[in-house]
Design an enzyme around this catalytic site. Structure first.
Site, PDB file in Angstrom:
ATOM      1  N   GLY A  65       0.813  -1.202   0.000  1.00 38.72           N
ATOM      2  CA  GLY A  65       0.000   0.000   0.000  1.00 38.72           C
ATOM      3  C   GLY A  65       0.851   1.259   0.000  1.00 38.72           C
ATOM      4  N   SER A  66       0.396   2.257   0.708  1.00 42.06           N
ATOM      5  CA  SER A  66       1.040   3.575   0.643  1.00 42.06           C
ATOM      6  C   SER A  66       2.413   3.643   1.289  1.00 42.06           C
ATOM      7  CB  SER A  66       0.125   4.626   1.279  1.00 42.06           C
ATOM      8  OG  SER A  66      -1.036   4.798   0.498  1.00 42.06           O
TER       9      SER A  66
END
Length: 486
Positions: A216-217
């Site tokens: 993810g981020s």
């Protein structure tokens, strides 16, 4: 001699020759293989004929041995806080073999290692009973406890590293198991093993080393490093050329940001602080797959790590089109990583761009405590320059000071971090993974870098976030390391 007798004599001679060849083949060519074969019970009897050496944390053993009369094995392995330390020690079982440190350093722990030959010979002369040596780890007991207790009933993992040396300080995985439950070879051991093997939650899986997740981020720090290293942007506060909405190249699909955030043409610092998908997706697309792949691999992606336990290779795709490159650059598509890998990424940034080889065994010691081998820290690569690493540190510190990572703040300590909430399941149908990566910085540098992933929890889907679930665990691990270094 008549002809029939001569033929019989020749035939018998060939049989004797074949027998001699076979005997020499077994005694000299196959000897080592047969001696160490897993089905050779004499090997197991000898292995458990005396106490095993111990695995050491903070100067104290986390393993032991106890006398048993249940079989022809004299001793079996015991563990202290076994479930907490299992991702580090592995297990040594009379029935099911050994894994991880228990397996890799079996020669030292049993006293059979060639480096202990002189010691064994001396003991035979003096009549002293054979003993195993000890394995001294790099683990920090307080950090391991903070990681294990922080995960609690949640499914997930934690990896913590000393950025300056690569020494692993914590390696936790939940749910876990107590290796003592199946260390023997009786009915109770068999029952415990069958229960663990059939458990759908996979307690025997070392999630910190062997499971890969979409990051993810948290992967945006790698994309930011690529942007700085390849000159796409010179400083964190330079405005990015990033429209909102932004459409993936060669498609009509818009890349969405999470929540009502304003990402149009924001600076690199602001994009990381509020976690803009559009900005970092476009950066990845602008740089292209080759530059993104180069940076990811400098951080350790696409290569197995040995610490010395094998860690699965994290993946950054080598074959991607432009939309896939954009998605990979925000930690989605086929990007997948172990918690250890993300701890390595964080440690390289915290260590001014130098990635040290991760390891968790500092010394091997003989039974008399003489040092047989000592690990020397080794630089693995330089994913980014010191100047760019310091700029990225400044960006990550902003994330903790005023962004999505506020829950990792430690009074009086500079903390840098990045949250991540990674999609999971077909069309994001499953609960997302909650990530947090971080480091703590003192006047003497950064003593710890941490990666936390929470794979599953009892929280409602809308309450799952890297900042909410994973950041507090990372904070406690960092505080434990900071307190132990005082």
């Amino acid at each position: 001699m008549n002809k029939p007798l001569r033929r019989i004599a020749i035939f018998c001679g060939l049989l004797v020759l074949a027998l001699l060849i076979r005997d020499n083949w077994l005694q000299y060519v196959k000897a080592d293989e047969l001696r160490t074969h897993e089905k050779n019970r004499r090997v197991l009897i000898e292995r458990y004929a005396q106490k095993r050496g111990d695995i050491i944390v903070d100067g104290k053993s986390v393993t032991g041995s106890e006398r048993t009369t249940a079989s022809d094995f004299a001793y079996k392995r015991t563990y202290k806080n076994g479930a907490m330390w299992a991702p580090v020690t592995g297990y040594a079982s009379q029935a099911y073999g050994a894994t991880q440190i228990e397996s890799i350093e079996d020669g030292i722990l049993t006293g059979n290692d060639d480096r202990l030959f002189f010691r064994r010979t001396l003991d035979m002369v003096t009549g002293k009973k054979k003993e195993g040596g000890n394995v001294v780890t790099t683990l920090n007991g307080a950090a391991q406890k903070a990681a294990y207790e922080g995960l609690g009933s949640k499914k997930g993992a934690v990896a913590a590293i000393d950025p300056s040396t690569g020494a692993i300080l914590a390696l936790a995985s939940t749910p876990s198991y107590d290796p003592s439950r199946f260390a023997g070879n009786g009915k109770a051991d068999e029952k415990a093993w069958v229960e663990l093997e059939s458990d759908v939650n996979k307690p025997l899986l070392n999630r910190a080393l062997r499971e890969t997740y979409p990051p993810g981020s948290t992967f945006k720090v790698v994309t930011a490093a690529a942007a700085l290293e390849h000159g796409l942007y010179a400083t964190p506060d330079e405005k990015t050329e990033s429209p909102q909405p932004w459409t993936l190249p060669d498609s009509t699909t818009e890349l969405k940001n999470e929540g009502p955030i304003q990402c149009e043409n924001v600076s690199l610092r602001e994009a990381l602080r509020i976690s803009c998908n559009t900005v970092f997706g476009k950066i990845g697309s602008d740089l292209g797959k080759d530059k993104m792949l180069e940076t990811a691999e400098k951080f350790g992606f696409n290569e197995e790590q040995f610490v010395p336990v094998r860690s699965a290779a994290s993946n950054f795709p080598k074959e991607m089109d432009r939309p896939q490159t954009a998605l990979s650059s925000i930690g989605q598509f086929e990007t997948a990583t172990t918690p250890l890998q993300m701890a390595m990424v964080t440690s390289a940034i915290a260590n001014d761009g130098k990635l040290m080889e991760p390891y968790m065994i500092s010394e091997l010691k003989a039974p008399n405590l003489d040092t047989i081998d000592r690990h020397s820290p080794k630089e693995l690569s330089s994913p980014l320059s010191a100047e760019n690493a310091q700029q990225l540190q400044d960006m990550m510190e902003t994330v903790v000071q005023s962004g999505t990572g506020r829950n990792a703040q430690i009074p009086g300590v500079t903390v840098g971090g990045k949250t991540g909430t990674a999609q999971h399941g077909v069309d994001n149908s499953e609960k997302p993974y909650a990530w947090f990566i971080s480091y703590a910085k003192t006047a003497d540098g950064s003593p710890v870098a941490v990666a936390v992933v929470v794979e599953d929890s009892d929280a409602h889907r809308e309450d799952i976030s890297g900042g909410g679930l994973a950041a507090p665990i990372a904070k406690n691990v960092m505080q434990a390391v900071l307190n132990s270094s005082k």
